[in-house]
Design a protein around this motif. Structure first.
Motif, mmCIF file in Angstrom:
data_model
loop_
_atom_site.group_PDB
_atom_site.id
_atom_site.type_symbol
_atom_site.label_atom_id
_atom_site.label_comp_id
_atom_site.label_asym_id
_atom_site.label_seq_id
_atom_site.Cartn_x
_atom_site.Cartn_y
_atom_site.Cartn_z
ATOM 1 N N GLN A 162 0.826 -1.211 0.000
ATOM 2 C CA GLN A 162 0.000 0.000 0.000
ATOM 3 C C GLN A 162 0.860 1.262 0.000
ATOM 4 N N ALA A 163 2.143 1.094 -0.402
ATOM 5 C CA ALA A 163 3.082 2.221 -0.505
ATOM 6 C C ALA A 163 3.269 2.950 0.821
ATOM 7 N N GLY A 164 3.243 2.175 1.909
ATOM 8 C CA GLY A 164 3.488 2.775 3.220
ATOM 9 C C GLY A 164 2.382 3.702 3.678
ATOM 10 N N GLN A 165 1.163 3.415 3.267
ATOM 11 C CA GLN A 165 0.027 4.285 3.600
ATOM 12 C C GLN A 165 -0.086 4.494 5.113
ATOM 13 N N GLY A 166 -0.186 5.754 5.503
ATOM 14 C CA GLY A 166 -0.350 6.081 6.914
ATOM 15 C C GLY A 166 0.939 6.154 7.696
ATOM 16 N N GLY A 167 2.081 5.950 7.022
ATOM 17 C CA GLY A 167 3.362 6.034 7.714
ATOM 18 C C GLY A 167 3.497 4.988 8.808
ATOM 19 N N ARG A 168 4.204 5.332 9.868
ATOM 20 C CA ARG A 168 4.439 4.372 10.948
ATOM 21 C C ARG A 168 3.138 3.977 11.639
ATOM 22 N N GLU A 169 2.247 4.937 11.818
ATOM 23 C CA GLU A 169 0.959 4.616 12.438
ATOM 24 C C GLU A 169 0.179 3.640 11.566
#
Length: 207
Positions: free
Chosen positions: A178-185
């Motif tokens: 998902q291409a790192g959707q939402g970052g670390r969270e």
């Protein structure tokens, strides 16, 4: 300079800066110019260090490419070693992962995502990553046994660790896709969702 670095002796700060410079520059060069096309000589020249310095920090070109992985799991193993082993092991391992992820440097998830994408594109890195995963799983089993401090059912423990690692890989691969959707969270949400599915997954039937 981060507070964590300020607390270290000068020599350790310099070593850590060099290690980070090598991993950051390697990731940039591998992404921009191609993994196979980038040599260790080019990497060392870009960071202005000798090959001897490189090999004091990383064992190989593959290792520096996957530095974001090793940064996470080195910190994780240290966290697990301090765990009180007085409850469900899977819950303890999951809690330690949340704590470790929360403590990683602010730029870690960008590096990790780039590393995962690079690994998927380069067969040599994909193979190295799988080998590293196996080594880390064995190290985690050893760490948990040491933290337990008493006799444990090693077969059951190893099975629990394997389930934990499989859940992590499932969650992180989904986040990467998902291409790192939402970052670390976002990654931590994927982990929470994946672990929540474990009871049902372990009793799933093929229809």
């Amino acid at each position: 300079m981060s507070d964590d670095l300020r607390e270290l002796p000068l020599r350790e700060r310099k070593k850590l800066r060099t290690r980070r410079a090598l991993s950051e520059t390697a990731l940039h060069l591998f992404t921009e110019n191609g993994y196979d096309a980038t040599t260790l000589d080019q990497l060392c020249d870009a960071v202005e260090v000798s090959k001897r310095t490189f090999f004091r920090n990383y064992r190989s070109k593959e290792d520096v490419a996957l530095a974001a992985d090793s940064d996470l799991w080195s910190a994780y193993l240290e966290q697990v070693a301090t765990l009180p082993m007085d409850g469900p092991l899977l819950d303890a391992l999951r809690s330690a992962l949340d704590t470790t992820l929360g403590a990683m440097d602010p730029d870690w998830e960008r590096r990790f995502l780039a590393t995962r994408e690079l690994s998927e594109a380069v067969p040599a890195l994909r193979a190295h990553s799988l080998g590293y995963c196996q080594d880390t799983t064995c190290a985690l089993v050893t760490t948990v046994i040491g933290a337990a401090g008493t006799e444990v059912d090693e077969e059951r423990l190893r099975l629990t660790v394997e389930i934990f690692v499989a859940a992590w890989r499932t969650a992180s691969l989904r986040w990467t896709a998902q291409a790192g959707q939402g970052g670390r969270e976002g990654l931590m949400r994927r982990i929470e969702e994946t672990f929540a599915k474990l009871p049902e997954a372990l009793t799933a039937a093929v229809q």
